[in-house]
Design a protein around this motif. Structure first.
Motif, PDB file in Angstrom:
ATOM      1  N   TRP A  52       0.865  -1.176   0.000  1.00 13.66           N
ATOM      2  CA  TRP A  52       0.000   0.000   0.000  1.00 13.66           C
ATOM      3  C   TRP A  52       0.904   1.228   0.000  1.00 13.66           C
ATOM      4  O   TRP A  52       2.060   1.153   0.420  1.00 13.66           O
ATOM      5  CB  TRP A  52      -0.896  -0.016   1.231  1.00 13.66           C
ATOM      6  N   SER A 133      -4.058   1.819  -3.035  1.00 14.66           N
ATOM      7  CA  SER A 133      -3.990   0.359  -2.974  1.00 14.66           C
ATOM      8  C   SER A 133      -2.749  -0.107  -3.734  1.00 14.66           C
ATOM      9  O   SER A 133      -2.154   0.667  -4.489  1.00 14.66           O
ATOM     10  CB  SER A 133      -5.247  -0.245  -3.595  1.00 14.66           C
ATOM     11  N   VAL A 139      -7.748   5.085  -2.584  1.00 15.61           N
ATOM     12  CA  VAL A 139      -8.871   4.517  -1.834  1.00 15.61           C
ATOM     13  C   VAL A 139      -9.324   5.421  -0.691  1.00 15.61           C
ATOM     14  O   VAL A 139     -10.408   5.237  -0.153  1.00 15.61           O
ATOM     15  CB  VAL A 139      -8.543   3.104  -1.287  1.00 15.61           C
ATOM     16  N   ASP A 140      -8.507   6.399  -0.319  1.00 15.41           N
ATOM     17  CA  ASP A 140      -8.874   7.311   0.756  1.00 15.41           C
ATOM     18  C   ASP A 140      -8.102   8.617   0.633  1.00 15.41           C
ATOM     19  O   ASP A 140      -6.964   8.627   0.174  1.00 15.41           O
ATOM     20  CB  ASP A 140      -8.577   6.695   2.123  1.00 15.41           C
ATOM     21  N   LYS A 157      -8.854  -1.506   7.519  1.00 17.49           N
ATOM     22  CA  LYS A 157     -10.201  -1.435   6.958  1.00 17.49           C
ATOM     23  C   LYS A 157     -10.183  -1.767   5.466  1.00 17.49           C
ATOM     24  O   LYS A 157     -10.964  -2.594   4.998  1.00 17.49           O
ATOM     25  CB  LYS A 157     -10.780  -0.037   7.198  1.00 17.49           C
ATOM     26  N   HIS A 158      -9.267  -1.159   4.746  1.00 18.25           N
ATOM     27  CA  HIS A 158      -9.211  -1.373   3.293  1.00 18.25           C
ATOM     28  C   HIS A 158      -8.679  -2.757   2.926  1.00 18.25           C
ATOM     29  O   HIS A 158      -9.127  -3.364   1.962  1.00 18.25           O
ATOM     30  CB  HIS A 158      -8.386  -0.290   2.609  1.00 18.25           C
ATOM     31  N   GLN A 159      -7.726  -3.246   3.680  1.00 17.74           N
ATOM     32  CA  GLN A 159      -7.147  -4.560   3.375  1.00 17.74           C
ATOM     33  C   GLN A 159      -8.139  -5.679   3.624  1.00 17.74           C
ATOM     34  O   GLN A 159      -8.071  -6.717   2.984  1.00 17.74           O
ATOM     35  CB  GLN A 159      -5.877  -4.786   4.191  1.00 17.74           C
ATOM     36  N   GLY A 161     -11.422  -5.166   3.279  1.00 17.09           N
ATOM     37  CA  GLY A 161     -12.608  -4.878   2.483  1.00 17.09           C
ATOM     38  C   GLY A 161     -13.781  -4.333   3.254  1.00 17.09           C
ATOM     39  O   GLY A 161     -14.910  -4.395   2.807  1.00 17.09           O
ATOM     40  N   SER A 163     -16.023  -1.298   4.909  1.00 18.61           N
ATOM     41  CA  SER A 163     -16.233   0.118   4.598  1.00 18.61           C
ATOM     42  C   SER A 163     -16.631   0.915   5.803  1.00 18.61           C
ATOM     43  O   SER A 163     -16.773   0.473   6.860  1.00 18.61           O
ATOM     44  CB  SER A 163     -17.278   0.284   3.509  1.00 18.61           C
TER      45      SER A 163
END
Length: 163
Positions: A52, A133, A139-140, A157-159, A161, A163
């Protein structure tokens, strides 16, 4: 030749061309270089990575920007994600290297000339931090001072999935 035969021949040619055109497109996509950018150190980086990426816009005149530098240094040194800085002000490479030394910035800071190809525009608020990503997609976007804990929470949170 009759119209029926012409129509059949045209359909046949169309069907024969589809795989050829598809192959040409695939070859062109594979030969297109991955967008890259350069740090003032001269090292090149690609947006896509196995890790990331965090990209932070900062300025020397921005107090919160300077306050978050130790947190960004620590994130960079941990090695779990790539950290890059971008000077909000259009500075020469030498001025950016001086800035890095003066504030002990331990992560790559991008050359001003690389900014034209970035997938993000100049922010209206400083500091602004982008999370990308491994595919190089934003992604943010965070406005204001970041912390290690906040970044780790976002990455988790992103890894996973969520939200």
């Amino acid at each position: 030749m009759s119209i029926k035969n012409n129509t059949f021949i045209m359909k046949l040619l169309g069907c024969a061309l589809i795989p050829i055109l598809t192959l040409i497109i695939v070859i062109n996509l594979r030969s297109t270089p991955t967008p890259s950018f350069e740090a003032v150190s001269g090292q090149s980086y690609a947006w896509k990575s196995e890790k990331w990426t965090l990209v932070n816009y900062f300025a020397e005149w921005c107090k919160p920007c300077l306050e978050e530098l130790p947190e960004l240094n620590e994130l960079a040194q941990a090695g779990d994600l790539r950290v890059f800085g971008i000077s909000y002000d259009s500075l020469s490479d030498q001025e950016i290297m001086d800035l890095k030394k003066r504030y002990q910035i331990q992560f790559p800071v991008l050359q001003t000339s690389s900014l034209e190809i970035l997938p993000m525009s100049l922010p209206a608020v400083l500091p602004t931090t982008y999370i990308l990503s491994p595919d190089g997609e934003i992604v943010d976007v965070l406005h204001g001072k970041v912390t290690i804990e906040g970044i780790e929470t976002l990455l988790e949170k992103h890894q996973h999935g969520k939200s």
